[in-house]
Scaffold this motif. Sequence first.
Motif, short mmCIF file in Angstrom:
data_model
loop_
_atom_site.label_atom_id
_atom_site.label_comp_id
_atom_site.label_asym_id
_atom_site.label_seq_id
_atom_site.Cartn_x
_atom_site.Cartn_y
_atom_site.Cartn_z
N ASP A 192 28.60 -17.72 74.31
CA ASP A 192 27.22 -18.07 73.98
C ASP A 192 26.36 -18.10 75.24
OD1 ASP A 192 25.13 -19.20 72.13
OD2 ASP A 192 25.31 -20.86 73.56
N ARG A 208 25.16 -19.11 67.52
CA ARG A 208 25.48 -18.69 68.89
C ARG A 208 24.88 -17.32 69.19
NH1 ARG A 208 31.19 -17.93 69.28
NH2 ARG A 208 31.23 -18.58 71.46
N GLU A 215 38.67 -21.54 77.57
CA GLU A 215 39.93 -22.00 77.01
C GLU A 215 41.07 -21.45 77.87
OE1 GLU A 215 40.20 -24.10 74.70
OE2 GLU A 215 38.41 -24.00 73.44
N THR A 266 41.83 -15.47 77.19
CA THR A 266 40.70 -15.78 78.07
C THR A 266 40.81 -15.00 79.37
OG1 THR A 266 40.58 -17.99 77.11
CG2 THR A 266 39.38 -17.63 79.16
N ARG A 314 32.77 -23.60 78.29
CA ARG A 314 33.97 -23.89 79.09
C ARG A 314 35.10 -22.97 78.65
NH1 ARG A 314 30.97 -28.30 78.41
NH2 ARG A 314 30.84 -29.85 80.08
N GLU A 335 36.01 -19.62 74.68
CA GLU A 335 35.18 -20.65 75.29
C GLU A 335 34.81 -21.73 74.29
OE1 GLU A 335 31.59 -21.29 74.90
OE2 GLU A 335 31.19 -19.72 73.43
N SER A 336 34.52 -22.92 74.80
CA SER A 336 34.02 -24.02 74.01
C SER A 336 32.87 -24.65 74.78
CB SER A 336 35.12 -25.06 73.77
OG SER A 336 34.59 -26.19 73.08
N ALA A 337 31.65 -24.50 74.26
CA ALA A 337 30.44 -25.00 74.93
C ALA A 337 30.34 -24.46 76.36
CB ALA A 337 30.42 -26.52 74.93
N GLY A 378 37.41 -16.73 70.71
CA GLY A 378 38.18 -17.92 70.98
C GLY A 378 38.48 -18.16 72.44
#
Length: 291
Positions: A205, A248, A168, A173, A166, A162-164, A160
């Motif tokens: 990923d 991923r 968090e 993080t 990027r 990163e998102s694409a 939990g």
Amino acid sequence: MRKTTAWSIRALGAVASAVTLVAALLPATPAAAANVAFKAATLNIYNGLSQADFVHDLNLIASTADVVGLNEVGNRKAFLESWAANNGWWLYAPGGTNQAGEALIAKKSMFDVLDKGSVFVCDTNGPGEVPPARYNNWVRYRHKATGRAVTHINAHAVAGIESAGRPEDLPRTRCAEAQFQNLKDLAVAKQAEGQVIVSGDLNVDFSADRSYGYAKFPWQVFEANELPNLRSNYNLHGEKGTGTHGNRHIDYVYFWKRLPDYQLMWMTGYDIVGGTKSDHNGVVATFSIQN
């Protein structure tokens, strides 16, 4: 005419002998050197599996490789100790459940243990909170066939983060960022003692990370800089299959890649290991190490 021809033959023979002598004195190129192959793998075995499913995954990944980094296995430490002793494997799973989770195993027939250690990195959401603390574990082996030292570093970053590609903006993080930097620092320190392999579920990923290029995530910390540096199986040999966790590619095997004149170990390929009961597939990389 006959004298000239005889002299030419003698001269050519002398030149050929000199070339042969010089060639014999030059160091062998990596391609010509005698190399020995071994395999290194990584697998996150979900900690909520039944005992039968856990054993299935453990035996599956062990059948593919000679040295393995495991994740989420701290609650099976006692079983792993028995399994390793009965099956001819070294096991390093220090401390309690969290620290032991990033266990390392290696075949006794192929490796001796020279040294080992564990580094506490951070608590992901604060002391005693969930998800739990993170550790980077390592073992330095002697590869019996070549006598060379190989350090294997194993880690599991919290999910939990990163998102694409990027990051968090969460405490977890920042914990993961510290863990990635510690992994790099460990790899730098251990490369002075021999060859280095890094493995684990990093929960970032590969393709998204490379595309976005966040400065504190694995692509930039480990791979984007000039040699010498870490290089992953995906960087060297491309992404295979649909992923290691859903779609991923978040489970990695890296090695310390040096300038060509100093390289004694190469990653020659890898495969995704499917058929697991866990929510992760494994990764097994083939290495060639100079004798």
